[in-house]
Motif scaffolding. Structure first.
Motif, mmCIF file in Angstrom:
data_model
loop_
_atom_site.group_PDB
_atom_site.id
_atom_site.type_symbol
_atom_site.label_atom_id
_atom_site.label_comp_id
_atom_site.label_asym_id
_atom_site.label_seq_id
_atom_site.Cartn_x
_atom_site.Cartn_y
_atom_site.Cartn_z
ATOM 1 N N GLU A 44 -43.424 -12.477 9.079
ATOM 2 C CA GLU A 44 -42.045 -12.788 8.696
ATOM 3 C C GLU A 44 -41.119 -12.703 9.909
ATOM 4 O O GLU A 44 -40.306 -13.609 10.155
ATOM 5 N N LEU A 45 -41.237 -11.621 10.684
ATOM 6 C CA LEU A 45 -40.393 -11.463 11.859
ATOM 7 C C LEU A 45 -40.746 -12.501 12.919
ATOM 8 O O LEU A 45 -39.863 -13.077 13.563
ATOM 9 N N TRP A 46 -42.041 -12.762 13.093
ATOM 10 C CA TRP A 46 -42.499 -13.733 14.097
ATOM 11 C C TRP A 46 -41.925 -15.126 13.788
ATOM 12 O O TRP A 46 -41.426 -15.805 14.687
ATOM 13 N N LYS A 47 -41.983 -15.518 12.518
ATOM 14 C CA LYS A 47 -41.437 -16.833 12.139
ATOM 15 C C LYS A 47 -39.943 -16.899 12.392
ATOM 16 O O LYS A 47 -39.429 -17.916 12.875
ATOM 17 N N GLU A 48 -39.228 -15.832 12.033
ATOM 18 C CA GLU A 48 -37.783 -15.809 12.247
ATOM 19 C C GLU A 48 -37.448 -15.943 13.731
ATOM 20 O O GLU A 48 -36.539 -16.676 14.120
ATOM 21 N N ALA A 49 -38.210 -15.239 14.569
ATOM 22 C CA ALA A 49 -37.898 -15.209 16.005
ATOM 23 C C ALA A 49 -38.382 -16.444 16.750
ATOM 24 O O ALA A 49 -37.681 -16.953 17.626
ATOM 25 N N GLY A 51 -40.434 -19.256 15.147
ATOM 26 C CA GLY A 51 -40.647 -20.483 14.388
ATOM 27 C C GLY A 51 -42.072 -21.003 14.399
ATOM 28 O O GLY A 51 -42.304 -22.171 14.093
ATOM 29 N N LYS A 78 -39.128 -2.026 6.388
ATOM 30 C CA LYS A 78 -38.817 -3.328 6.978
ATOM 31 C C LYS A 78 -39.041 -3.271 8.478
ATOM 32 O O LYS A 78 -38.586 -2.349 9.147
ATOM 33 N N ALA A 104 -35.299 -8.670 14.534
ATOM 34 C CA ALA A 104 -34.660 -9.374 13.421
ATOM 35 C C ALA A 104 -33.227 -9.752 13.801
ATOM 36 O O ALA A 104 -32.545 -8.994 14.494
ATOM 37 N N GLN A 105 -32.803 -10.909 13.333
ATOM 38 C CA GLN A 105 -31.494 -11.446 13.702
ATOM 39 C C GLN A 105 -30.362 -10.439 13.489
ATOM 40 O O GLN A 105 -29.511 -10.247 14.359
ATOM 41 N N ASP A 106 -30.357 -9.770 12.347
ATOM 42 C CA ASP A 106 -29.257 -8.851 12.042
ATOM 43 C C ASP A 106 -29.408 -7.484 12.695
ATOM 44 O O ASP A 106 -28.588 -6.592 12.482
#
Length: 199
Positions: A44-49, A51, A78, A104-106
């Protein structure tokens, strides 16, 4: 059978090095997580960072990820920030290759990745590694790593990694920076180097 990790216990780094989890008050796990849940959190984190596709991330997790190669910041189950230190030989020296650094973005601009990098350096020194190596994906990241002591611009060729590319995906962009941890003889700047997988 999936591994289970006990609830709210102190982490013994030697026993459970994957969970070098950074918290403000103390290091601990906050709830039980299975290996699959951990992998899903990484994905999940890898995809967010980055793609990347499921196929790419699964290939990385299968071939390169083990408990002792990941440093992470967790909060209430998390995954907030992570990096991987992979075993390679750099020009004849034992090296840790820093890969998949993501926050993570936030949670950005809170110092998570910098603290994980500091922990990676501390652990690499304890493990007797000669150097840490990374491939910054941009000039701004190259500046960030330079502030942590990484230097040089070395075009990298990876060996023994099969069809998996642990670089940028573009071999012409695989330009490494190195943080020597001991007195080692580095090649001249911009000299091609080899990173040999020894996992």
């Amino acid at each position: 059978m999936q591994k289970q990790f006990s609830n709210n216990r102190e982490i013994n780094f030697k026993q459970l090095p994957t969970f070098w989890a950074l918290h403000k008050k103390k290091l601990h796990l906050q709830h039980i997580m299975t290996e699959r849940e951990i992998h899903n959190s990484i994905k999940e984190l890898w995809k967010e960072a980055f793609g990347d596709s499921d196929e790419f991330i699964d290939s990385f997790l299968e071939r390169f990820h083990t408990p002792g190669r990941m440093l992470a910041v967790w909060e209430n189950g998390k995954l907030l920030s992570m990096l991987h230190v992979l075993p390679f030989v750099f020009e004849g020296y034992r090296a840790g290759y820093i890969y998949g650094v993501a926050t993570a973005q936030d949670e950005r601009d809170k110092g998570h990745a910098t603290r994980l990098m500091q922990l990676a350096v501390e652990q690499a020194r304890r493990d007797g590694l000669d150097a840490l190596v990374t491939i910054p994906a941009s000039e701004s990241l190259r500046g960030y790593y330079a502030r942590l002591g990484f230097r040089g611009r070395y075009p990298v060729t990876f060996t023994d990694t099969g069809d998996f590319d642990p670089g940028t995906g573009d071999s012409s962009m695989n330009i490494a920076a190195v943080l020597p941890l001991k007195e080692i003889s580095l090649p001249g700047d911009r000299c091609p180097v080899t990173l040999e997988w020894i996992g």
